[in-house]
Design a protein around this motif. Sequence first.
Motif, mmCIF file in Angstrom:
data_model
loop_
_atom_site.group_PDB
_atom_site.id
_atom_site.type_symbol
_atom_site.label_atom_id
_atom_site.label_comp_id
_atom_site.label_asym_id
_atom_site.label_seq_id
_atom_site.Cartn_x
_atom_site.Cartn_y
_atom_site.Cartn_z
ATOM 1 N N ILE A 11 0.888 -1.162 0.000
ATOM 2 C CA ILE A 11 0.000 0.000 0.000
ATOM 3 C C ILE A 11 0.925 1.210 0.000
ATOM 4 O O ILE A 11 1.613 1.464 0.984
ATOM 5 C CB ILE A 11 -0.890 0.053 1.255
ATOM 6 C CG1 ILE A 11 -1.676 -1.251 1.421
ATOM 7 C CG2 ILE A 11 -1.836 1.251 1.188
ATOM 8 C CD1 ILE A 11 -2.440 -1.339 2.747
ATOM 9 N N ILE A 12 0.988 1.901 -1.110
ATOM 10 C CA ILE A 12 1.882 3.062 -1.216
ATOM 11 C C ILE A 12 1.025 4.329 -1.107
ATOM 12 O O ILE A 12 0.237 4.633 -1.995
ATOM 13 C CB ILE A 12 2.665 3.037 -2.553
ATOM 14 C CG1 ILE A 12 3.434 1.714 -2.696
ATOM 15 C CG2 ILE A 12 3.612 4.250 -2.627
ATOM 16 C CD1 ILE A 12 4.484 1.462 -1.636
ATOM 17 N N ARG A 13 1.212 5.054 -0.017
ATOM 18 C CA ARG A 13 0.452 6.294 0.183
ATOM 19 C C ARG A 13 1.199 7.488 -0.406
ATOM 20 O O ARG A 13 0.610 8.407 -0.925
ATOM 21 C CB ARG A 13 0.229 6.547 1.687
ATOM 22 C CG ARG A 13 -0.482 5.421 2.420
ATOM 23 C CD ARG A 13 -1.892 5.200 1.890
ATOM 24 N NE ARG A 13 -2.682 6.437 1.798
ATOM 25 C CZ ARG A 13 -3.267 7.050 2.818
ATOM 26 N NH1 ARG A 13 -3.156 6.572 4.036
ATOM 27 N NH2 ARG A 13 -3.961 8.155 2.632
ATOM 28 N N ASP A 14 2.530 7.432 -0.243
ATOM 29 C CA ASP A 14 3.366 8.552 -0.673
ATOM 30 C C ASP A 14 4.711 7.950 -1.065
ATOM 31 O O ASP A 14 5.443 7.448 -0.209
ATOM 32 C CB ASP A 14 3.519 9.528 0.512
ATOM 33 C CG ASP A 14 4.655 10.526 0.292
ATOM 34 O OD1 ASP A 14 5.189 10.604 -0.839
ATOM 35 O OD2 ASP A 14 5.008 11.228 1.262
ATOM 36 N N PRO A 15 5.021 7.951 -2.362
ATOM 37 C CA PRO A 15 6.227 7.244 -2.830
ATOM 38 C C PRO A 15 7.512 7.659 -2.106
ATOM 39 O O PRO A 15 8.423 6.854 -1.963
ATOM 40 C CB PRO A 15 6.295 7.598 -4.315
ATOM 41 C CG PRO A 15 4.886 7.930 -4.690
ATOM 42 C CD PRO A 15 4.258 8.550 -3.472
ATOM 43 N N GLY A 16 7.587 8.875 -1.606
ATOM 44 C CA GLY A 16 8.806 9.269 -0.887
ATOM 45 C C GLY A 16 8.664 9.140 0.620
ATOM 46 O O GLY A 16 9.572 9.507 1.369
ATOM 47 N N GLY A 17 7.530 8.629 1.066
ATOM 48 C CA GLY A 17 7.228 8.615 2.495
ATOM 49 C C GLY A 17 7.827 7.442 3.239
ATOM 50 O O GLY A 17 8.404 6.519 2.647
ATOM 51 N N PRO B 121 -3.555 3.449 5.689
ATOM 52 C CA PRO B 121 -2.516 3.524 6.724
ATOM 53 C C PRO B 121 -1.716 4.818 6.605
ATOM 54 O O PRO B 121 -1.587 5.372 5.510
ATOM 55 C CB PRO B 121 -1.638 2.300 6.450
ATOM 56 C CG PRO B 121 -1.961 1.864 5.075
ATOM 57 C CD PRO B 121 -3.346 2.317 4.775
ATOM 58 N N PRO B 122 -1.186 5.310 7.713
ATOM 59 C CA PRO B 122 -0.485 6.586 7.712
ATOM 60 C C PRO B 122 0.939 6.510 7.167
ATOM 61 O O PRO B 122 1.635 7.527 7.111
ATOM 62 C CB PRO B 122 -0.472 6.983 9.191
ATOM 63 C CG PRO B 122 -0.526 5.680 9.932
ATOM 64 C CD PRO B 122 -1.310 4.734 9.073
ATOM 65 N N ILE B 123 1.407 5.323 6.836
ATOM 66 C CA ILE B 123 2.736 5.139 6.227
ATOM 67 C C ILE B 123 2.568 4.178 5.050
ATOM 68 O O ILE B 123 1.511 3.539 4.907
ATOM 69 C CB ILE B 123 3.755 4.523 7.223
ATOM 70 C CG1 ILE B 123 3.170 3.253 7.874
ATOM 71 C CG2 ILE B 123 4.182 5.528 8.282
ATOM 72 C CD1 ILE B 123 4.135 2.501 8.770
ATOM 73 N N ASN B 124 3.600 4.063 4.229
ATOM 74 C CA ASN B 124 3.588 3.034 3.188
ATOM 75 C C ASN B 124 3.835 1.680 3.834
ATOM 76 O O ASN B 124 4.681 1.562 4.733
ATOM 77 C CB ASN B 124 4.692 3.282 2.165
ATOM 78 C CG ASN B 124 4.541 4.614 1.459
ATOM 79 O OD1 ASN B 124 3.423 5.024 1.134
ATOM 80 N ND2 ASN B 124 5.653 5.294 1.239
ATOM 81 N N LEU B 125 3.108 0.679 3.354
ATOM 82 C CA LEU B 125 3.291 -0.672 3.882
ATOM 83 C C LEU B 125 3.662 -1.617 2.754
ATOM 84 O O LEU B 125 3.095 -1.548 1.660
ATOM 85 C CB LEU B 125 1.998 -1.166 4.536
ATOM 86 C CG LEU B 125 1.547 -0.442 5.797
ATOM 87 C CD1 LEU B 125 0.185 -0.971 6.252
ATOM 88 C CD2 LEU B 125 2.577 -0.611 6.923
ATOM 89 N N LYS B 126 4.638 -2.476 3.046
ATOM 90 C CA LYS B 126 4.980 -3.539 2.102
ATOM 91 C C LYS B 126 4.940 -4.858 2.870
ATOM 92 O O LYS B 126 5.287 -4.901 4.046
ATOM 93 C CB LYS B 126 6.366 -3.296 1.495
ATOM 94 C CG LYS B 126 6.400 -1.997 0.686
ATOM 95 C CD LYS B 126 7.746 -1.729 0.027
ATOM 96 C CE LYS B 126 7.631 -0.428 -0.793
ATOM 97 N NZ LYS B 126 8.917 -0.062 -1.442
ATOM 98 N N PHE B 127 4.480 -5.885 2.200
ATOM 99 C CA PHE B 127 4.363 -7.194 2.842
ATOM 100 C C PHE B 127 5.170 -8.215 2.056
ATOM 101 O O PHE B 127 4.992 -8.335 0.837
ATOM 102 C CB PHE B 127 2.895 -7.652 2.877
ATOM 103 C CG PHE B 127 1.981 -6.699 3.600
ATOM 104 C CD1 PHE B 127 1.868 -6.739 4.979
ATOM 105 C CD2 PHE B 127 1.243 -5.750 2.894
ATOM 106 C CE1 PHE B 127 1.032 -5.857 5.654
ATOM 107 C CE2 PHE B 127 0.404 -4.859 3.559
ATOM 108 C CZ PHE B 127 0.301 -4.915 4.938
#
Length: 468
Positions: free
Chosen positions: A70-76, A139-145
């Motif tokens: 889930i990418i909210r902000d690519p630089g985040g 989510p308030p950050i980017n998440l990778k699983f």
Amino acid sequence: MSLEGVHRYIDEHRSEALDILRDLVARPSISAQDKGVKECAAHLAALLGRFGIAAEVVPTPTQPIVYGEIIRDPGGYTLLCYGHYDVQPPEPLDLWQTPPFEPTIRDGRLFGRGAGDNKGQLLAHVLAARAWLEAADGPPINLKFVFEGEEESGSPSLGAFVREHRARLAADLVYISDGGLHPSGAPVISLGNRGILGITLVAQGADRDNHSGNKGGVAPNPVLILAHLLATIVDPSGRVLIDGFYDDVRPIGPTEQALLATLDYDPVAFGATMGLPTLPMDGPTYWKRIMLEPYFNVNGFVSGYTGPGSKTIIPARAECRIDIRLVADQTTRDILHKLRRHVATVDPRVQVLERGFGTMEASRTAPDHPAVRVVAQAIRAVRGTAPYINPASGGSLPNVVWPRDLGADHIGVPYANADENNHGPNENLSLERFYDGIHVSAQVFQALADAAAAGILPRQRARGGASR
Ligand SMILES: [Zn+2]
């Protein structure tokens, strides 16, 4: 406000979360037997997709990895959650009270192979992300699983997968929930693991057993060859005498030293779990030896005749199996090289054979890493009690891939009950601990977002940020 809504969503969706876990546990995914692993991967990726998490099954030369993001902000700020969906073989089946792949609830626990190790724990992250997607605007950050399908078989493809997909997996921190909480139920943070190098030493004397009277004093004795060699490798206190063995051992920092004194210890009770009347050391020494110091161990020594009566032989061959537990920043390659050099100098007749399977590197995140305090506070906010912080665990895990191959530090936060019986019959996960885990993950996402916004978290080394 949104965090409260997320926690409320998690509370209101407990029974659905449990159904999702039961369904996942009902699907065998035994990597050691290549049974159901690929089917389980497809199911897990589809599940992520249904929750709005972009997901796919990525093949490797062995078992596939389920990747989602889930990418909210690519630089985040980006957190990578690692888990594994494969399970240990369930045998012996007759010791299970209910069949391993027919998940059953008893006494507030879900019984089934993989419930705690590791399906319930990886699902906690996924369900926390889902709660953020449903109850807030994500989510308030980017998440990778990254969910691996062969952790129980030694993670043969994980390192290459991470190197190959390094850009895509780029993350500021790797979060791993596996293993159990403190036996009291108190939360735990684990910052690393020891490495392991498996070696077999072989001494060959004559090409056959010889009469010890007729040939004694003439034929070489391989047991004595190995005994003399071992005495040059380790002294009676356990100190390793191989030249340069300790050169790369990472010094124990003041924070680590202080943490050792905070860890639970009882020489009689801990001795009892090992079959000893007591342990002749204090707590910091006990934990330091297990977590932060290397250890040279003999697993077994085979030679000659030990059957009934006597057989007066000089054995032809002796074999000694060894595992060396290493700590950061020793490497298995360097230690193997130094051991070979030592053996070649002391007694070149002895062969050093490497047992490749199960070799793992040590890895350790510094306890002063700012994320440790952030995660500890998030755990405390959910559980109402501060976690024990283990500078490392004594056993070996594939964690080194994160700093070495991805350039990201790792932090371990187990969610399962200490008596989860993972790898054994009647594996189980306490439902309360499962729900706690979802809340903790959800809280950690927010805490990391806040700390990243405040500029107190290191960013990934690969992007040029400060890290350690
Ligand atoms: Zn396991």
